[in-house]
Enzyme design. Sequence first.
Site, PDB file in Angstrom:
ATOM      1  N   GLU A 155     -85.317  30.349  21.007  1.00 43.04           N
ATOM      2  CA  GLU A 155     -86.222  30.357  22.165  1.00 43.04           C
ATOM      3  C   GLU A 155     -85.549  30.768  23.461  1.00 43.04           C
ATOM      4  O   GLU A 155     -86.217  31.216  24.388  1.00 43.04           O
ATOM      5  CB  GLU A 155     -86.883  28.990  22.341  1.00 43.04           C
ATOM      6  CG  GLU A 155     -85.934  27.886  22.813  1.00 43.04           C
ATOM      7  CD  GLU A 155     -86.657  26.566  23.053  1.00 43.04           C
ATOM      8  OE1 GLU A 155     -87.398  26.127  22.179  1.00 43.04           O
ATOM      9  OE2 GLU A 155     -86.443  25.985  24.147  1.00 43.04           O
ATOM     10  N   ARG A 164     -86.470  20.037  18.845  1.00 43.95           N
ATOM     11  CA  ARG A 164     -85.581  21.179  19.097  1.00 43.95           C
ATOM     12  C   ARG A 164     -85.769  22.188  17.966  1.00 43.95           C
ATOM     13  O   ARG A 164     -85.860  21.807  16.794  1.00 43.95           O
ATOM     14  CB  ARG A 164     -84.113  20.749  19.160  1.00 43.95           C
ATOM     15  CG  ARG A 164     -83.709  20.064  20.446  1.00 43.95           C
ATOM     16  CD  ARG A 164     -83.664  21.010  21.649  1.00 43.95           C
ATOM     17  NE  ARG A 164     -83.288  20.336  22.874  1.00 43.95           N
ATOM     18  CZ  ARG A 164     -84.144  19.817  23.761  1.00 43.95           C
ATOM     19  NH1 ARG A 164     -85.446  19.882  23.566  1.00 43.95           N
ATOM     20  NH2 ARG A 164     -83.698  19.233  24.858  1.00 43.95           N
ATOM     21  N   HIS A 178     -92.248  25.527  24.846  1.00 44.77           N
ATOM     22  CA  HIS A 178     -91.459  24.401  25.354  1.00 44.77           C
ATOM     23  C   HIS A 178     -92.094  23.805  26.618  1.00 44.77           C
ATOM     24  O   HIS A 178     -91.461  23.736  27.675  1.00 44.77           O
ATOM     25  CB  HIS A 178     -90.011  24.833  25.627  1.00 44.77           C
ATOM     26  CG  HIS A 178     -89.041  23.694  25.469  1.00 44.77           C
ATOM     27  ND1 HIS A 178     -87.843  23.828  24.806  1.00 44.77           N
ATOM     28  CD2 HIS A 178     -89.097  22.398  25.873  1.00 44.77           C
ATOM     29  CE1 HIS A 178     -87.203  22.667  24.827  1.00 44.77           C
ATOM     30  NE2 HIS A 178     -87.947  21.786  25.462  1.00 44.77           N
TER      31      HIS A 178
HETATM   32  P1  NAD Z   1     -84.171   9.305  21.420  1.00 38.59           P
HETATM   33  O1  NAD Z   1     -82.701   9.420  21.490  1.00 38.59           O
HETATM   34  O2  NAD Z   1     -84.847   8.186  22.146  1.00 38.59           O
HETATM   35  O3  NAD Z   1     -84.627   9.229  19.895  1.00 38.59           O
HETATM   36  C1  NAD Z   1     -84.095  10.020  18.888  1.00 38.59           C
HETATM   37  C2  NAD Z   1     -84.096   9.187  17.616  1.00 38.59           C
HETATM   38  O4  NAD Z   1     -83.697  10.042  16.529  1.00 38.59           O
HETATM   39  C3  NAD Z   1     -83.108   8.011  17.647  1.00 38.59           C
HETATM   40  O5  NAD Z   1     -83.779   6.819  17.312  1.00 38.59           O
HETATM   41  C4  NAD Z   1     -82.059   8.383  16.596  1.00 38.59           C
HETATM   42  O6  NAD Z   1     -81.522   7.256  15.918  1.00 38.59           O
HETATM   43  C5  NAD Z   1     -82.892   9.257  15.678  1.00 38.59           C
HETATM   44  N1  NAD Z   1     -82.129  10.129  14.789  1.00 38.59           N
HETATM   45  C6  NAD Z   1     -80.920  10.725  15.012  1.00 38.59           C
HETATM   46  N2  NAD Z   1     -80.546  11.441  13.932  1.00 38.59           N
HETATM   47  C7  NAD Z   1     -81.550  11.300  13.011  1.00 38.59           C
HETATM   48  C8  NAD Z   1     -81.744  11.800  11.713  1.00 38.59           C
HETATM   49  N3  NAD Z   1     -80.844  12.594  11.109  1.00 38.59           N
HETATM   50  N4  NAD Z   1     -82.874  11.447  11.046  1.00 38.59           N
HETATM   51  C9  NAD Z   1     -83.793  10.634  11.632  1.00 38.59           C
HETATM   52  N5  NAD Z   1     -83.658  10.133  12.872  1.00 38.59           N
HETATM   53  C10 NAD Z   1     -82.544  10.466  13.549  1.00 38.59           C
HETATM   54  O7  NAD Z   1     -84.749  10.706  21.906  1.00 38.59           O
HETATM   55  P2  NAD Z   1     -86.228  11.029  22.433  1.00 38.59           P
HETATM   56  O8  NAD Z   1     -86.299  10.795  23.904  1.00 38.59           O
HETATM   57  O9  NAD Z   1     -87.219  10.359  21.562  1.00 38.59           O
HETATM   58  O10 NAD Z   1     -86.262  12.601  22.224  1.00 38.59           O
HETATM   59  C11 NAD Z   1     -86.232  13.168  20.929  1.00 38.59           C
HETATM   60  C12 NAD Z   1     -85.962  14.642  21.063  1.00 38.59           C
HETATM   61  O11 NAD Z   1     -87.105  15.261  21.663  1.00 38.59           O
HETATM   62  C13 NAD Z   1     -84.803  14.988  22.022  1.00 38.59           C
HETATM   63  O12 NAD Z   1     -83.574  15.001  21.352  1.00 38.59           O
HETATM   64  C14 NAD Z   1     -85.165  16.342  22.524  1.00 38.59           C
HETATM   65  O13 NAD Z   1     -84.501  17.289  21.731  1.00 38.59           O
HETATM   66  C15 NAD Z   1     -86.672  16.449  22.283  1.00 38.59           C
HETATM   67  N6  NAD Z   1     -87.447  16.641  23.517  1.00 38.59           N
HETATM   68  C16 NAD Z   1     -88.279  17.713  23.604  1.00 38.59           C
HETATM   69  C17 NAD Z   1     -89.035  17.910  24.763  1.00 38.59           C
HETATM   70  C18 NAD Z   1     -89.995  19.066  24.910  1.00 38.59           C
HETATM   71  O14 NAD Z   1     -90.407  19.385  26.026  1.00 38.59           O
HETATM   72  N7  NAD Z   1     -90.390  19.724  23.831  1.00 38.59           N
HETATM   73  C19 NAD Z   1     -88.915  17.018  25.823  1.00 38.59           C
HETATM   74  C20 NAD Z   1     -88.060  15.913  25.677  1.00 38.59           C
HETATM   75  C21 NAD Z   1     -87.324  15.729  24.528  1.00 38.59           C
END
Ligand code: NAD
Length: 335
Positions: free
Chosen positions: A266, A237, A298
Amino acid sequence: MKVTFYSTKSYDTRYFKRSAALLADSSFDLLFQEAKLTAQTATLASGSEAVCAFVNDHLDRAVLEELQRGGIRYIAMRCAGFNNVDVRAAAELGLRVVRVPAYSPHAVAEHTLALLLTLNRRIHRAYNRVREQNFALDGLVGFDIHGMTVGIIGTGQIGSVVARIFLGMGCKVLCVDQREDEALQAAGCEYVSLDTLLSQSGIITLHCPLNESTHHMIDRDAIGKMQKGVTLLNTSRGALVETKAVIEGLKIGQIGNLAIDVYEEEDNLFFEDKSADIMQDDVFARLLTFPNVLITGHQAFLTHTALSEIARVTLDNLLQLEQQGECANEVRVEG
Ligand code: NAD
């Protein structure tokens, strides 16, 4: 069930219609709106039971109140993140929010790699040169990723796939997450403090969610702790990164490469053709001037596999709420 979609693109319509047609007993009536969801456009959903929204729709209290007045009961986010939904307000208004927690972590992980490999080996510049019969190699020097230390912030669904890809490339992988993944540790990853990760990694990639505690986690202070010439990747994000601080870092060479699929402002830019417009965002315009910055709009989720899964799970989430009264993918208020 009548569902009004906001911020609809042609691929949303295609994949959702296909997915609805595959359901044996589909009572879905899908209405596709190109408009973003705002307090003004919320009335377009009047009479629907559900709305389906995406990453740059703002579901603040005013919007949610308008939706509730229109008879909406369910909010189906066709994405993983829900930082753009006032979840507390939704709960107070009796609106139930569902999302797609994991549609294809591989899609986003592979796009992260695509950005890194493109930027490092200057493929985007080489492509244009060769088309103009310019076969000079000056300015295209990259580095071997094999043997590097890679820092992964957030080792959930996506970060853990990214970690395994880098292990496969022969990298040392450092991780930061409050939830340590034992399988990743067994595979060779090491959990460390954020400061250690920042100071020891040649490549840093962000995969944690955006919330109050992670907003601008990559700020001037964090960038100062990184290795000079670090490569920074963000497909999570935009607001995890303080863009102005990153620009300062790029200007002095502290950041050697930046690849992003997300940007903190964005929602004024991405997903639209703005090629005939005057760029109003000076920060974004400055980013575009760096030869060592690569930006995609994105699109990390944009694979056939992910779009099929997003549509299938979103419709299934709504069916579960309607038929069973509960859904494992419901977003709940914390605390
Ligand atoms: P997820 O919930 O499976 O994993 C996120 C991880 O981050 C968790 O393990 C959590 O414990 C950890 N976390 C939370 N706060 C933290 C911190 N301060 N420091 C370190 N780790 C921390 O989520 P995911 O499915 O792996 O997705 C991750 C992110 O990717 C989503 O939140 C979303 O914003 C982004 N995303 C982007 C796209 C894209 O098209 N660019 C698509 C899907 C998801």
